[in-house]
Design a protein around this motif. Structure first.
Motif, short mmCIF file in Angstrom:
data_model
loop_
_atom_site.label_atom_id
_atom_site.label_comp_id
_atom_site.label_asym_id
_atom_site.label_seq_id
_atom_site.Cartn_x
_atom_site.Cartn_y
_atom_site.Cartn_z
N LEU A 14 0.65 -1.28 -0.08
CA LEU A 14 0.06 -0.10 0.00
C LEU A 14 0.88 1.28 0.25
CD1 LEU A 14 -2.84 -1.02 2.33
CD2 LEU A 14 -3.14 -0.54 -0.05
N ALA A 15 1.73 1.21 0.93
CA ALA A 15 2.79 2.42 0.72
C ALA A 15 3.64 2.79 -0.52
CB ALA A 15 3.86 2.27 1.97
N ILE A 16 3.97 1.48 -1.20
CA ILE A 16 4.43 1.70 -2.60
C ILE A 16 3.50 2.37 -3.44
CG2 ILE A 16 5.39 0.59 -4.47
CD1 ILE A 16 6.90 -1.29 -2.31
N VAL A 17 2.33 1.83 -3.48
CA VAL A 17 1.49 2.14 -4.50
C VAL A 17 1.16 3.61 -4.25
CG1 VAL A 17 -0.94 1.93 -5.19
CG2 VAL A 17 0.43 0.10 -4.97
N GLY A 92 -0.68 1.67 8.43
CA GLY A 92 -1.26 0.59 9.44
C GLY A 92 -2.57 0.75 9.66
N ALA A 93 -2.96 2.04 10.01
CA ALA A 93 -4.34 2.30 10.19
C ALA A 93 -5.12 1.99 9.12
CB ALA A 93 -4.56 3.69 10.69
N TRP A 94 -4.69 2.43 7.77
CA TRP A 94 -5.06 2.24 6.70
C TRP A 94 -5.67 0.70 6.21
CZ3 TRP A 94 -4.77 5.89 1.91
CH2 TRP A 94 -5.26 5.33 0.90
N LEU A 95 -4.49 -0.10 6.54
CA LEU A 95 -4.59 -1.71 6.35
C LEU A 95 -5.57 -2.10 7.32
CD1 LEU A 95 -3.79 -3.97 4.72
CD2 LEU A 95 -1.98 -4.38 6.45
N ASP A 96 -5.68 -1.47 8.56
CA ASP A 96 -6.65 -2.02 9.59
C ASP A 96 -8.02 -1.53 9.15
OD1 ASP A 96 -4.64 -3.04 11.19
OD2 ASP A 96 -4.82 -1.41 12.36
N ALA A 97 -8.18 -0.47 8.52
CA ALA A 97 -9.46 -0.14 7.90
C ALA A 97 -10.00 -1.20 6.83
CB ALA A 97 -9.47 1.32 7.77
N ALA A 223 -16.13 -12.13 -0.65
CA ALA A 223 -15.27 -10.78 -0.80
C ALA A 223 -14.63 -10.19 0.35
CB ALA A 223 -15.97 -9.65 -1.76
N ALA A 224 -15.54 -10.38 1.62
CA ALA A 224 -14.79 -9.70 2.70
C ALA A 224 -13.51 -10.40 3.62
CB ALA A 224 -15.86 -10.07 3.76
N GLU A 225 -13.46 -11.90 2.80
CA GLU A 225 -12.30 -12.56 3.30
C GLU A 225 -11.33 -12.45 2.31
OE1 GLU A 225 -15.47 -14.04 3.22
OE2 GLU A 225 -15.82 -13.44 5.32
N HIS A 226 -11.38 -12.01 1.15
CA HIS A 226 -10.66 -11.76 0.05
C HIS A 226 -9.28 -10.75 0.52
CE1 HIS A 226 -8.60 -10.69 -3.59
NE2 HIS A 226 -8.94 -11.96 -4.06
N PRO A 227 -8.22 -11.34 0.41
CA PRO A 227 -6.81 -10.49 0.96
C PRO A 227 -7.04 -9.06 0.34
CG PRO A 227 -6.05 -12.46 -0.27
CD PRO A 227 -7.53 -12.53 -0.44
N ALA A 228 -7.16 -8.13 1.42
CA ALA A 228 -7.79 -6.89 1.24
C ALA A 228 -6.76 -5.65 0.37
CB ALA A 228 -8.05 -6.23 2.54
N ALA A 229 -5.40 -5.95 0.57
CA ALA A 229 -4.53 -4.96 0.20
C ALA A 229 -4.60 -4.93 -1.61
CB ALA A 229 -3.13 -5.48 0.53
N VAL A 234 -5.89 -2.07 -6.57
CA VAL A 234 -6.77 -1.99 -7.91
C VAL A 234 -7.61 -0.62 -7.90
CG1 VAL A 234 -8.63 -2.84 -9.47
CG2 VAL A 234 -6.88 -4.38 -8.27
N GLN A 235 -8.37 -0.36 -6.77
CA GLN A 235 -9.14 0.62 -6.78
C GLN A 235 -8.05 2.01 -6.67
OE1 GLN A 235 -12.06 1.66 -7.10
NE2 GLN A 235 -13.26 0.16 -6.24
#
Length: 259
Positions: A14-17, A92-97, A223-229, A234-235
């Motif tokens: 996420l940080a790199i993107v 980290g907070a972004w990934l938690d959300a 979808a909720a269990e799909h790897p979130a990152a 993609v979005q």
């Protein structure tokens, strides 16, 4: 250890993107400013009519929007948002959300991109009245915020698409107004140029892609269990493509005027 390693990898992704797209958007803002400075300015009028009762209303140009400056501000805004989101304290907070299917920052970004896009595309299509432009921006910006409610849906699958459906119904209205302006301009003998029509169609398609991605994700089983990152990436890429392509197309509109 495996889960901690996966989390660290997701945070880095996420940080790199965010940092990479932020840098690309910032470079695009600098390039747009440089190209705009070397060519004639394209000023889009914002007008209002005053007066009631006897006599014709007085039409006044209250402001002129510099197309290049507006594009530069939009690119810089999204770039700064991306840089802020790539900080260690934020990712980290972004990934938690994201893991909880919460995407508030993404929807704020989409909100402003949508509002600015329909405002500028509306002006390019000849919509100059300030009340109409304000409503275009307001509806374009408000529609993505319904996705905050979509994130909090209680039911999965098709039954959980109520807020999303309301959002899409609102989001399409500004484009209907723009289409009406194109048709009216054609009937009045003042149809927009072919270049403007291309900008309009491409902007509409790009604006629809994030909504399409949300629909696909919501209807996909598990979808909720799909790897979130990965889904978030993609979005984020889609949201970076919209202002980049819109900026490139708008700058191309300046070429005939310069030639």
């Amino acid at each position: 250890m495996g889960s901690e390693s996966d989390r660290g990898a997701s945070e880095r992704l996420l940080a790199i993107v965010n940092a990479g797209t932020g840098l690309l958007l910032l470079i695009a803002a600098v390039v747009a400013a440089s190209v705009g400075a070397s060519r004639d300015r394209l000023l889009l009028p914002a007008e209002a009519s005053f007066g009631a009762g006897e006599g014709a209303p007085v039409r006044v140009v209250l402001a002129q929007v510099d197309l290049v400056l507006a594009i530069v501000v939009m690119l810089a805004f999204v770039a700064l948002l991306r840089f802020g989101s790539s900080r260690p304290a934020a990712r980290g907070a972004w990934l938690d959300a994201v893991a909880r299917d919460r995407h508030g920052l993404r929807w704020i970004e989409l909100s402003q991109l949508s509002g600015i896009t329909v405002f500028l595309v509306g002006q390019l299509n000849g919509i100059a009245e300030i009340p109409a432009l304000v409503m275009l921006y307001a509806m374009g910006a408000a529609a993505p915020l319904t996705l905050v409610l979509h994130d909090r849906r209680a039911e999965p699958g098709r039954r959980g698409l109520l807020a999303y459906s309301f959002g899409t119904a609102i989001a399409i209205v500004p484009w209907g107004v723009i289409a009406f302006a194109q048709i009216g301009g054609g009937l009045a003998g003042a149809a927009p140029s072919g270049e403007v029509r291309v900008v309009t169609i491409v902007a509409l398609v790009l604006s629809a892609l994030p909504w399409a991605a949300v629909w696909v994700a919501a209807r996909r089983p598990g979808a909720a269990e799909h790897p979130a990152a990965r889904a978030e990436v993609v979005q984020l890429v889609l949201l970076a493509v919209l202002p980049l392509v819109l900026a490139a197309l708008c700058l191309l509109l300046l070429l005939p005027a310069a030639g």
